[in-house]
Write a protein that holds these residues in place. Sequence first.
Motif, PDB file in Angstrom:
ATOM      1  N   TYR A 492      64.659  -5.075 -57.670  1.00  0.00           N
ATOM      2  CA  TYR A 492      63.315  -4.802 -57.169  1.00  0.00           C
ATOM      3  C   TYR A 492      63.264  -3.939 -55.902  1.00  0.00           C
ATOM      4  O   TYR A 492      62.178  -3.750 -55.338  1.00  0.00           O
ATOM      5  CB  TYR A 492      62.589  -6.119 -56.907  1.00  0.00           C
ATOM      6  N   THR A 493      64.388  -3.437 -55.449  1.00  0.00           N
ATOM      7  CA  THR A 493      64.353  -2.563 -54.278  1.00  0.00           C
ATOM      8  C   THR A 493      64.951  -1.202 -54.612  1.00  0.00           C
ATOM      9  O   THR A 493      65.716  -1.044 -55.564  1.00  0.00           O
ATOM     10  CB  THR A 493      65.101  -3.161 -53.060  1.00  0.00           C
ATOM     11  N   SER A 494      64.613  -0.233 -53.785  1.00  0.00           N
ATOM     12  CA  SER A 494      65.062   1.142 -53.973  1.00  0.00           C
ATOM     13  C   SER A 494      66.570   1.264 -53.755  1.00  0.00           C
ATOM     14  O   SER A 494      67.120   0.712 -52.794  1.00  0.00           O
ATOM     15  CB  SER A 494      64.335   2.065 -52.978  1.00  0.00           C
ATOM     16  N   ASP A 495      67.220   2.018 -54.634  1.00  0.00           N
ATOM     17  CA  ASP A 495      68.640   2.303 -54.450  1.00  0.00           C
ATOM     18  C   ASP A 495      68.856   3.350 -53.365  1.00  0.00           C
ATOM     19  O   ASP A 495      69.990   3.574 -52.936  1.00  0.00           O
ATOM     20  CB  ASP A 495      69.257   2.812 -55.760  1.00  0.00           C
ATOM     21  N   LEU A 496      67.789   3.955 -52.893  1.00  0.00           N
ATOM     22  CA  LEU A 496      67.884   4.998 -51.873  1.00  0.00           C
ATOM     23  C   LEU A 496      67.763   4.446 -50.461  1.00  0.00           C
ATOM     24  O   LEU A 496      68.475   4.875 -49.546  1.00  0.00           O
ATOM     25  CB  LEU A 496      66.788   6.051 -52.094  1.00  0.00           C
ATOM     26  N   ASN A 497      66.827   3.489 -50.286  1.00  0.00           N
ATOM     27  CA  ASN A 497      66.572   3.014 -48.923  1.00  0.00           C
ATOM     28  C   ASN A 497      66.482   1.498 -48.784  1.00  0.00           C
ATOM     29  O   ASN A 497      66.224   1.008 -47.695  1.00  0.00           O
ATOM     30  CB  ASN A 497      65.305   3.654 -48.352  1.00  0.00           C
ATOM     31  N   ARG A 499      64.232  -0.579 -49.746  1.00  0.00           N
ATOM     32  CA  ARG A 499      62.888  -1.146 -49.594  1.00  0.00           C
ATOM     33  C   ARG A 499      62.335  -1.599 -50.947  1.00  0.00           C
ATOM     34  O   ARG A 499      62.713  -1.060 -51.988  1.00  0.00           O
ATOM     35  CB  ARG A 499      61.949  -0.101 -48.984  1.00  0.00           C
ATOM     36  N   PRO A 500      61.422  -2.574 -50.944  1.00  0.00           N
ATOM     37  CA  PRO A 500      60.818  -3.006 -52.212  1.00  0.00           C
ATOM     38  C   PRO A 500      60.142  -1.826 -52.918  1.00  0.00           C
ATOM     39  O   PRO A 500      59.488  -0.989 -52.290  1.00  0.00           O
ATOM     40  CB  PRO A 500      59.792  -4.059 -51.771  1.00  0.00           C
ATOM     41  N   LEU A 501      60.304  -1.771 -54.225  1.00  0.00           N
ATOM     42  CA  LEU A 501      59.721  -0.683 -55.017  1.00  0.00           C
ATOM     43  C   LEU A 501      58.191  -0.722 -54.957  1.00  0.00           C
ATOM     44  O   LEU A 501      57.577  -1.792 -54.918  1.00  0.00           O
ATOM     45  CB  LEU A 501      60.175  -0.801 -56.465  1.00  0.00           C
ATOM     46  N   LYS A 502      57.594   0.472 -54.976  1.00  0.00           N
ATOM     47  CA  LYS A 502      56.128   0.578 -54.935  1.00  0.00           C
ATOM     48  C   LYS A 502      55.653   1.540 -56.014  1.00  0.00           C
ATOM     49  O   LYS A 502      56.364   2.482 -56.390  1.00  0.00           O
ATOM     50  CB  LYS A 502      55.667   1.091 -53.563  1.00  0.00           C
ATOM     51  N   ASP A 503      54.462   1.300 -56.469  1.00  0.00           N
ATOM     52  CA  ASP A 503      53.838   2.216 -57.431  1.00  0.00           C
ATOM     53  C   ASP A 503      53.528   3.531 -56.719  1.00  0.00           C
ATOM     54  O   ASP A 503      53.119   3.552 -55.556  1.00  0.00           O
ATOM     55  CB  ASP A 503      52.555   1.580 -57.968  1.00  0.00           C
ATOM     56  N   LYS A 507      59.793   9.572 -55.226  1.00  0.00           N
ATOM     57  CA  LYS A 507      61.228   9.701 -55.466  1.00  0.00           C
ATOM     58  C   LYS A 507      61.499   9.393 -56.943  1.00  0.00           C
ATOM     59  O   LYS A 507      61.217   8.277 -57.399  1.00  0.00           O
ATOM     60  CB  LYS A 507      62.008   8.754 -54.566  1.00  0.00           C
ATOM     61  N   PRO A 508      62.029  10.359 -57.693  1.00  0.00           N
ATOM     62  CA  PRO A 508      62.226  10.155 -59.137  1.00  0.00           C
ATOM     63  C   PRO A 508      63.041   8.912 -59.464  1.00  0.00           C
ATOM     64  O   PRO A 508      62.720   8.193 -60.422  1.00  0.00           O
ATOM     65  CB  PRO A 508      62.980  11.428 -59.552  1.00  0.00           C
ATOM     66  N   GLU A 509      64.081   8.626 -58.680  1.00  0.00           N
ATOM     67  CA  GLU A 509      64.911   7.447 -58.966  1.00  0.00           C
ATOM     68  C   GLU A 509      64.099   6.167 -58.835  1.00  0.00           C
ATOM     69  O   GLU A 509      64.195   5.255 -59.662  1.00  0.00           O
ATOM     70  CB  GLU A 509      66.107   7.396 -58.015  1.00  0.00           C
ATOM     71  N   ASP A 510      63.283   6.087 -57.772  1.00  0.00           N
ATOM     72  CA  ASP A 510      62.467   4.893 -57.563  1.00  0.00           C
ATOM     73  C   ASP A 510      61.378   4.780 -58.628  1.00  0.00           C
ATOM     74  O   ASP A 510      61.066   3.670 -59.102  1.00  0.00           O
ATOM     75  CB  ASP A 510      61.828   4.919 -56.171  1.00  0.00           C
ATOM     76  N   ALA A 516      60.269   0.873 -65.281  1.00  0.00           N
ATOM     77  CA  ALA A 516      60.994   0.043 -66.249  1.00  0.00           C
ATOM     78  C   ALA A 516      60.647  -1.438 -66.120  1.00  0.00           C
ATOM     79  O   ALA A 516      61.035  -2.254 -66.972  1.00  0.00           O
ATOM     80  CB  ALA A 516      62.490   0.233 -66.083  1.00  0.00           C
ATOM     81  N   LEU A 517      59.892  -1.824 -65.090  1.00  0.00           N
ATOM     82  CA  LEU A 517      59.558  -3.231 -64.868  1.00  0.00           C
ATOM     83  C   LEU A 517      58.389  -3.666 -65.749  1.00  0.00           C
ATOM     84  O   LEU A 517      57.593  -2.845 -66.230  1.00  0.00           O
ATOM     85  CB  LEU A 517      59.196  -3.444 -63.391  1.00  0.00           C
ATOM     86  N   THR A 518      58.269  -4.974 -65.924  1.00  0.00           N
ATOM     87  CA  THR A 518      57.139  -5.521 -66.677  1.00  0.00           C
ATOM     88  C   THR A 518      55.898  -5.532 -65.795  1.00  0.00           C
ATOM     89  O   THR A 518      55.977  -5.391 -64.563  1.00  0.00           O
ATOM     90  CB  THR A 518      57.438  -6.962 -67.132  1.00  0.00           C
ATOM     91  N   ALA A 519      54.748  -5.724 -66.421  1.00  0.00           N
ATOM     92  CA  ALA A 519      53.492  -5.798 -65.674  1.00  0.00           C
ATOM     93  C   ALA A 519      53.524  -6.977 -64.696  1.00  0.00           C
ATOM     94  O   ALA A 519      53.010  -6.889 -63.566  1.00  0.00           O
ATOM     95  CB  ALA A 519      52.316  -5.928 -66.644  1.00  0.00           C
ATOM     96  N   GLU A 520      54.132  -8.070 -65.130  1.00  0.00           N
ATOM     97  CA  GLU A 520      54.218  -9.253 -64.261  1.00  0.00           C
ATOM     98  C   GLU A 520      55.077  -8.959 -63.034  1.00  0.00           C
ATOM     99  O   GLU A 520      54.748  -9.356 -61.910  1.00  0.00           O
ATOM    100  CB  GLU A 520      54.802 -10.417 -65.061  1.00  0.00           C
ATOM    101  N   GLU A 521      56.173  -8.251 -63.266  1.00  0.00           N
ATOM    102  CA  GLU A 521      57.059  -7.911 -62.149  1.00  0.00           C
ATOM    103  C   GLU A 521      56.383  -6.932 -61.192  1.00  0.00           C
ATOM    104  O   GLU A 521      56.542  -7.045 -59.964  1.00  0.00           O
ATOM    105  CB  GLU A 521      58.363  -7.315 -62.691  1.00  0.00           C
ATOM    106  N   LYS A 522      55.627  -6.008 -61.723  1.00  0.00           N
ATOM    107  CA  LYS A 522      54.903  -5.067 -60.863  1.00  0.00           C
ATOM    108  C   LYS A 522      53.848  -5.784 -60.024  1.00  0.00           C
ATOM    109  O   LYS A 522      53.626  -5.436 -58.855  1.00  0.00           O
ATOM    110  CB  LYS A 522      54.252  -3.974 -61.722  1.00  0.00           C
ATOM    111  N   ALA A 523      53.210  -6.790 -60.615  1.00  0.00           N
ATOM    112  CA  ALA A 523      52.217  -7.570 -59.872  1.00  0.00           C
ATOM    113  C   ALA A 523      52.885  -8.338 -58.738  1.00  0.00           C
ATOM    114  O   ALA A 523      52.351  -8.439 -57.619  1.00  0.00           O
ATOM    115  CB  ALA A 523      51.500  -8.521 -60.819  1.00  0.00           C
TER     116      ALA A 523
END
Length: 562
Positions: A492-497, A499-503, A507-510, A516-523
């Motif tokens: 759930y965190t960025s491989d670059l920095n 930090r927790p992933l955000k919509d 950054k293409p990698e993020d 690739a996450l589910t709707a529940e995980e994004k929530a």
Amino acid sequence: MKKLISITVCALMLLSIVACAKEQAPATETLTGVGKGFGGEVTVTVTKEGDKIIKVEAVGENETKGIGSNAIEQLPAKIVEANSTDVDVIAGATYTSEAIIYAVNNALDPVKYPAPTEEVKEEKDPISQSAAKVFQGFGLASIGRLGPGKDDTGTPVYSTNDVFANALFDENGKILSLYVDILEVATPNYDGEGMPHFSGYPGQGGYNYDENHDEVVDSKTVDTEDNFKAEVNSWNTKRERGDSYRLNTGTWTDQMNYFQDMFVGMTVEEVQSWFDKYTSDVNGRPLKADSDKPEDQAKYKALSEEDKAMLADVIGSATMSLKDAHGDIVAAIKEAYENRIPVETEEIASQGTALVSVPRLGPGKDDKDVPVYSINKVFANSLFDKDGKLVSLNVDILEVATPNYDGAEMPHFSGFPGQSYNYDENHDEKIDATLTVTDEIFQKEVEGWKTKRERGDSYRLNTGTWTDQMDYFEELFLGMTVEEIKEWNDKYTSDLNGRPLKDGSDKPEDKAKYDALTAEEKAMLADVTSTATMSLTDAHGDIIAAIVKSFENKVALDLTIK
């Protein structure tokens, strides 16, 4: 004829004298002895002629080459010359020297000096404790040390000492469990083997370097960013240095464990009272009957016989200082009590403490194009249940930067006395002067260091203070094992920095990882990033690594919460 008889008699007398001399010539004997060296057994062969030591040979295959081996090569001749073991140790090889001296004494008088037996370290059962309420506290006390001494070129040796304590208290303030460690970091001209080093920042010219710990400077350390990173990444605490860090009556860890057990059941006021009454006002060590210091003699004589008997037991296991320039252990314990917070759990099976040090290149440069560097020390204090799940977590970071950083309230470390760095005094991103470090500036900077929690509301990030965000993550990780925490971070965190992933990331990698996450995980992540957006693994500190390490360092507790 009389003359001939006289000569014959004299000749016979001379032969008799020679024969008697031969009969009375001191016998030669060969003895063997053993002592405990730095890397294992040191054995000696002692040849005596009567009361005279005529030869000593020492063997210690596991002693460090270029250090302990110097004592093995040089000390036997000193003992022969003195006809005694009352000789000075070889500089830089104290432990091996003392092993040789003991081995010779063991050979000469095995009753008085019995052969050392192999140490068998038994796992001690934790002290049984119970409490209606439990509070956890973390304390840090930092000190700059001038010395010990100077190298052979007259350049001083300096060190910094961070004492950190993870303590549990009951509702009455009594210590239920205590874990103390110290990070001591010295300039590289110190001759002690195993000491963590810091040469200063890139651009400061390096520092005198005693490569083989023989008290003779060999060179200067390389003045590069790679060396800066390598030094910080290699730092080990006194506990991590293990059996290699030995004091007079055992390892540092053994002695610290003794004091920890002794303080269980006391309040911090009682710890302070014990320290004030039973340790030297000169060096903070437990008082001894045979002290050569008048102040200590007077203090010791004023004690009762019961007090003296208690101290005899203490110094049989622990003689190190609890408060000196190597670290204020008592202050760290008191700080842990001041910082205590309630622990909401019905089960605590183990307690873990860890430090992870991270070097940082940046952020950026000043207006003179001189880089900014910082050092981040992440402290994780954890409590686990019998299944290894977190029931309490307290994380803090000590970040110190070069004084050309423009952030107000940032703790500074400008280097060791004699070194210089650009100085932005009023934090306006413009350099005001070049700060040359004096002994006074060095000590004042270190003593003024504040952790990110201690900086409080002055240390704000995008969505709140650093403390608020760290508190959120600590709460989030409760009930997880360290493996589950690692998995959460990886997913759930960025491989670059870190930090927790955000919509909406640019950054293409993020973006790919988030999509690739589910709707529940994004929530779930939306809830996280509304409160906490800071990195868990970057050059500002590897928080995940510190939590994992705290589990690896855990010690068992026997604590009943009523």
